[in-house]
Design a protein around this motif. Structure first.
Motif, PDB file in Angstrom:
ATOM      1  N   ALA A  87       9.987 -28.800  -8.233  1.00  0.00           N
ATOM      2  CA  ALA A  87      11.011 -27.820  -7.901  1.00  0.00           C
ATOM      3  C   ALA A  87      12.399 -28.435  -8.049  1.00  0.00           C
ATOM      4  O   ALA A  87      12.610 -29.591  -7.715  1.00  0.00           O
ATOM      5  CB  ALA A  87      10.808 -27.332  -6.472  1.00  0.00           C
ATOM      6  N   VAL A  88      13.338 -27.647  -8.568  1.00  0.00           N
ATOM      7  CA  VAL A  88      14.686 -28.136  -8.831  1.00  0.00           C
ATOM      8  C   VAL A  88      15.701 -27.319  -8.047  1.00  0.00           C
ATOM      9  O   VAL A  88      15.672 -26.085  -8.057  1.00  0.00           O
ATOM     10  CB  VAL A  88      15.026 -28.068 -10.331  1.00  0.00           C
ATOM     11  CG1 VAL A  88      16.455 -28.528 -10.573  1.00  0.00           C
ATOM     12  CG2 VAL A  88      14.045 -28.924 -11.128  1.00  0.00           C
ATOM     13  N   VAL A  89      16.594 -28.048  -7.381  1.00  0.00           N
ATOM     14  CA  VAL A  89      17.702 -27.419  -6.670  1.00  0.00           C
ATOM     15  C   VAL A  89      18.997 -27.886  -7.319  1.00  0.00           C
ATOM     16  O   VAL A  89      19.202 -29.090  -7.492  1.00  0.00           O
ATOM     17  CB  VAL A  89      17.689 -27.790  -5.175  1.00  0.00           C
ATOM     18  CG1 VAL A  89      18.935 -27.236  -4.477  1.00  0.00           C
ATOM     19  CG2 VAL A  89      16.429 -27.258  -4.519  1.00  0.00           C
ATOM     20  N   SER A  90      19.830 -26.948  -7.680  1.00  0.00           N
ATOM     21  CA  SER A  90      21.073 -27.266  -8.364  1.00  0.00           C
ATOM     22  C   SER A  90      22.262 -26.951  -7.474  1.00  0.00           C
ATOM     23  O   SER A  90      22.320 -25.868  -6.865  1.00  0.00           O
ATOM     24  CB  SER A  90      21.170 -26.457  -9.661  1.00  0.00           C
ATOM     25  OG  SER A  90      22.425 -26.634 -10.280  1.00  0.00           O
ATOM     26  N   GLN A  91      23.199 -27.873  -7.389  1.00  0.00           N
ATOM     27  CA  GLN A  91      24.403 -27.662  -6.612  1.00  0.00           C
ATOM     28  C   GLN A  91      25.614 -27.683  -7.522  1.00  0.00           C
ATOM     29  O   GLN A  91      25.694 -28.476  -8.467  1.00  0.00           O
ATOM     30  CB  GLN A  91      24.563 -28.787  -5.567  1.00  0.00           C
ATOM     31  CG  GLN A  91      24.446 -28.346  -4.136  1.00  0.00           C
ATOM     32  CD  GLN A  91      24.623 -29.456  -3.149  1.00  0.00           C
ATOM     33  OE1 GLN A  91      23.698 -30.212  -2.886  1.00  0.00           O
ATOM     34  NE2 GLN A  91      25.817 -29.565  -2.602  1.00  0.00           N
ATOM     35  N   HIS A  92      26.573 -26.829  -7.205  1.00  0.00           N
ATOM     36  CA  HIS A  92      27.785 -26.771  -8.022  1.00  0.00           C
ATOM     37  C   HIS A  92      28.983 -26.390  -7.164  1.00  0.00           C
ATOM     38  O   HIS A  92      28.856 -25.495  -6.320  1.00  0.00           O
ATOM     39  CB  HIS A  92      27.605 -25.735  -9.131  1.00  0.00           C
ATOM     40  CG  HIS A  92      28.813 -25.573  -9.993  1.00  0.00           C
ATOM     41  ND1 HIS A  92      29.126 -26.438 -11.025  1.00  0.00           N
ATOM     42  CD2 HIS A  92      29.818 -24.669  -9.954  1.00  0.00           C
ATOM     43  CE1 HIS A  92      30.248 -26.058 -11.576  1.00  0.00           C
ATOM     44  NE2 HIS A  92      30.689 -25.001 -10.964  1.00  0.00           N
TER      45      HIS A  92
ATOM     46  N   ILE B 209      25.356 -31.653   1.006  1.00  0.00           N
ATOM     47  CA  ILE B 209      24.078 -31.582   0.289  1.00  0.00           C
ATOM     48  C   ILE B 209      23.280 -30.396   0.802  1.00  0.00           C
ATOM     49  O   ILE B 209      23.247 -30.145   2.012  1.00  0.00           O
ATOM     50  CB  ILE B 209      23.236 -32.856   0.491  1.00  0.00           C
ATOM     51  CG1 ILE B 209      24.020 -34.097   0.086  1.00  0.00           C
ATOM     52  CG2 ILE B 209      21.939 -32.792  -0.295  1.00  0.00           C
ATOM     53  CD1 ILE B 209      23.269 -35.395   0.367  1.00  0.00           C
ATOM     54  N   CYS B 210      22.653 -29.683  -0.112  1.00  0.00           N
ATOM     55  CA  CYS B 210      21.765 -28.609   0.296  1.00  0.00           C
ATOM     56  C   CYS B 210      20.324 -29.003  -0.032  1.00  0.00           C
ATOM     57  O   CYS B 210      20.075 -29.875  -0.863  1.00  0.00           O
ATOM     58  CB  CYS B 210      22.120 -27.295  -0.388  1.00  0.00           C
ATOM     59  SG  CYS B 210      21.782 -27.258  -2.154  1.00  0.00           S
ATOM     60  N   SER B 211      19.408 -28.362   0.658  1.00  0.00           N
ATOM     61  CA  SER B 211      17.999 -28.581   0.366  1.00  0.00           C
ATOM     62  C   SER B 211      17.226 -27.304   0.655  1.00  0.00           C
ATOM     63  O   SER B 211      17.713 -26.413   1.358  1.00  0.00           O
ATOM     64  CB  SER B 211      17.427 -29.731   1.198  1.00  0.00           C
ATOM     65  OG  SER B 211      17.269 -29.338   2.546  1.00  0.00           O
ATOM     66  N   ALA B 212      16.034 -27.234   0.107  1.00  0.00           N
ATOM     67  CA  ALA B 212      15.203 -26.065   0.334  1.00  0.00           C
ATOM     68  C   ALA B 212      13.738 -26.452   0.280  1.00  0.00           C
ATOM     69  O   ALA B 212      13.345 -27.304  -0.520  1.00  0.00           O
ATOM     70  CB  ALA B 212      15.494 -24.995  -0.719  1.00  0.00           C
ATOM     71  N   PRO B 213      12.933 -25.841   1.123  1.00  0.00           N
ATOM     72  CA  PRO B 213      11.488 -25.996   0.997  1.00  0.00           C
ATOM     73  C   PRO B 213      10.970 -24.895   0.080  1.00  0.00           C
ATOM     74  O   PRO B 213      11.621 -23.871  -0.114  1.00  0.00           O
ATOM     75  CB  PRO B 213      10.997 -25.777   2.427  1.00  0.00           C
ATOM     76  CG  PRO B 213      11.985 -24.816   3.003  1.00  0.00           C
ATOM     77  CD  PRO B 213      13.300 -25.065   2.317  1.00  0.00           C
TER      78      PRO B 213
ATOM     79  N   HIS C 294       6.144 -25.167   6.256  1.00  0.00           N
ATOM     80  CA  HIS C 294       5.440 -25.931   7.274  1.00  0.00           C
ATOM     81  C   HIS C 294       5.122 -27.347   6.825  1.00  0.00           C
ATOM     82  O   HIS C 294       4.843 -28.217   7.653  1.00  0.00           O
ATOM     83  CB  HIS C 294       4.120 -25.219   7.627  1.00  0.00           C
ATOM     84  CG  HIS C 294       3.159 -25.142   6.472  1.00  0.00           C
ATOM     85  ND1 HIS C 294       3.269 -24.230   5.461  1.00  0.00           N
ATOM     86  CD2 HIS C 294       2.091 -25.916   6.161  1.00  0.00           C
ATOM     87  CE1 HIS C 294       2.299 -24.413   4.601  1.00  0.00           C
ATOM     88  NE2 HIS C 294       1.571 -25.422   4.986  1.00  0.00           N
ATOM     89  N   THR C 295       5.175 -27.605   5.514  1.00  0.00           N
ATOM     90  CA  THR C 295       4.845 -28.949   5.035  1.00  0.00           C
ATOM     91  C   THR C 295       5.954 -29.945   5.331  1.00  0.00           C
ATOM     92  O   THR C 295       5.706 -31.142   5.402  1.00  0.00           O
ATOM     93  CB  THR C 295       4.609 -28.955   3.516  1.00  0.00           C
ATOM     94  OG1 THR C 295       5.839 -28.648   2.854  1.00  0.00           O
ATOM     95  CG2 THR C 295       3.560 -27.934   3.131  1.00  0.00           C
ATOM     96  N   GLY C 296       7.164 -29.451   5.500  1.00  0.00           N
ATOM     97  CA  GLY C 296       8.284 -30.342   5.759  1.00  0.00           C
ATOM     98  C   GLY C 296       8.905 -30.933   4.519  1.00  0.00           C
ATOM     99  O   GLY C 296       9.946 -31.576   4.582  1.00  0.00           O
ATOM    100  N   GLU C 297       8.283 -30.737   3.358  1.00  0.00           N
ATOM    101  CA  GLU C 297       8.824 -31.319   2.142  1.00  0.00           C
ATOM    102  C   GLU C 297      10.020 -30.515   1.668  1.00  0.00           C
ATOM    103  O   GLU C 297       9.955 -29.289   1.591  1.00  0.00           O
ATOM    104  CB  GLU C 297       7.770 -31.346   1.033  1.00  0.00           C
ATOM    105  CG  GLU C 297       8.268 -31.992  -0.252  1.00  0.00           C
ATOM    106  CD  GLU C 297       7.186 -32.113  -1.302  1.00  0.00           C
ATOM    107  OE1 GLU C 297       6.012 -31.868  -0.984  1.00  0.00           O
ATOM    108  OE2 GLU C 297       7.533 -32.450  -2.453  1.00  0.00           O
ATOM    109  N   LEU C 298      11.098 -31.196   1.377  1.00  0.00           N
ATOM    110  CA  LEU C 298      12.331 -30.549   0.958  1.00  0.00           C
ATOM    111  C   LEU C 298      12.726 -31.003  -0.441  1.00  0.00           C
ATOM    112  O   LEU C 298      12.472 -32.133  -0.834  1.00  0.00           O
ATOM    113  CB  LEU C 298      13.467 -30.881   1.922  1.00  0.00           C
ATOM    114  CG  LEU C 298      13.305 -30.399   3.358  1.00  0.00           C
ATOM    115  CD1 LEU C 298      14.437 -30.932   4.229  1.00  0.00           C
ATOM    116  CD2 LEU C 298      13.265 -28.881   3.413  1.00  0.00           C
ATOM    117  N   PHE C 299      13.386 -30.105  -1.160  1.00  0.00           N
ATOM    118  CA  PHE C 299      13.937 -30.419  -2.466  1.00  0.00           C
ATOM    119  C   PHE C 299      15.453 -30.346  -2.342  1.00  0.00           C
ATOM    120  O   PHE C 299      15.998 -29.359  -1.853  1.00  0.00           O
ATOM    121  CB  PHE C 299      13.402 -29.446  -3.508  1.00  0.00           C
ATOM    122  CG  PHE C 299      11.910 -29.535  -3.650  1.00  0.00           C
ATOM    123  CD1 PHE C 299      11.076 -28.726  -2.887  1.00  0.00           C
ATOM    124  CD2 PHE C 299      11.324 -30.462  -4.505  1.00  0.00           C
ATOM    125  CE1 PHE C 299       9.683 -28.828  -2.982  1.00  0.00           C
ATOM    126  CE2 PHE C 299       9.950 -30.569  -4.613  1.00  0.00           C
ATOM    127  CZ  PHE C 299       9.134 -29.757  -3.850  1.00  0.00           C
TER     128      PHE C 299
END
Lengths: 116, 118
Positions: B2-7, B93-97, B103-108
């Motif tokens: 999964a990819v999270v893009s910030q701008h 910084i932003c992140s998203a599951p 519930h897994t806690g893993e963030l991108f």
């Protein structure tokens, strides 16, 4: 209360030697544990995660970590350091039983430097 | 993955102006996104949780009127720093599951946005 402690703020090793970044956690429940890496002025990238399956977890770039419940530790290791491993490393704990990821707790970070 | 893009990745603005930072999930849907602030040589501090279609949840001590968060769609959350001052200069910084895997806690994580207020 849940917490995570990274025991070293800075670790410096020579290229080709082993890396050990230490992390201890405190959690009332069986936690999920993560290691993330952050290169300068970049976001965080997941290295590996422990979610109550195998206690020895293998991640990307040759890193691995072992979950030791008796020691409440989740130390990150790599047999041979590479110059590109120089970065900030964060140990992260997510107590299970919580539905919101906002309960995730970040360690203070360990800066890894690699000497040529 | 999964990819999270910030701008934008870097923005410099004058004191008193407002700055908008975008966080997009490129290949997955995110009903929740998290916004963090990181000071030099420090860990990430959660500022707020952005919820698609509803109001954001702010952490204690974070000014809602200062840091406006909008989560207009399942792939976009924005953080607007209003009337920015030099003390707002930081790395955001932003992140998203993954949706339905919170519930897994893993963030991108996004790549981060460095804000400098002159």
């Amino acid at each position: 209360a849940q917490s995570v402690t990274q025991l070293d703020s800075h670790v410096s090793v020579s290229e080709g030697t082993p890396v050990l970044l230490r992390c201890n956690y405190s959690s009332s429940y069986s936690p999920s544990l993560f290691w993330y890496v952050q290169h300068p002025n970049k976001g965080l990238q997941l290295l590996l995660k422990y979610t109550s399956a195998a206690t020895l977890v293998k991640g990307i770039n040759g890193f691995e970590a072992e979950f030791k419940k008796s020691e409440t530790s989740f130390h990150l290791t790599k047999p041979s350091a590479h110059m590109s491993d120089a970065a900030e490393y964060f140990c992260v704990v997510r107590p299970t039983g919580y539905s919101s990821a906002s309960k995730i707790i970040f360690g203070s970070g360990t800066r890894l430097s690699i000497r040529p | 993955g999964a990819v999270v893009s910030q701008h934008p990745s870097r923005v410099i603005c004058k004191s008193g102006t407002s700055v908008k930072i975008e966080c997009r999930s490129l290949d997955f849907q995110a009903t929740t996104m998290f916004w963090y602030r990181q000071f030099p040589k420090q860990s990430l501090m959660l500022m707020a949780t952005s919820n698609e279609g509803s109001k954001a949840t702010y952490e204690q001590g974070v000014e809602k009127d200062k840091f406006l968060i909008n989560h207009a769609s399942l792939t976009l959350s924005t953080l607007t720093v209003t009337s920015a001052h030099p003390e707002d200069s930081s790395f955001y910084i932003c992140s998203a599951p993954l949706r339905d895997r919170e519930h897994t806690g893993e963030l991108f994580f996004g790549e981060g946005s460095r804000l400098t207020v002159l």
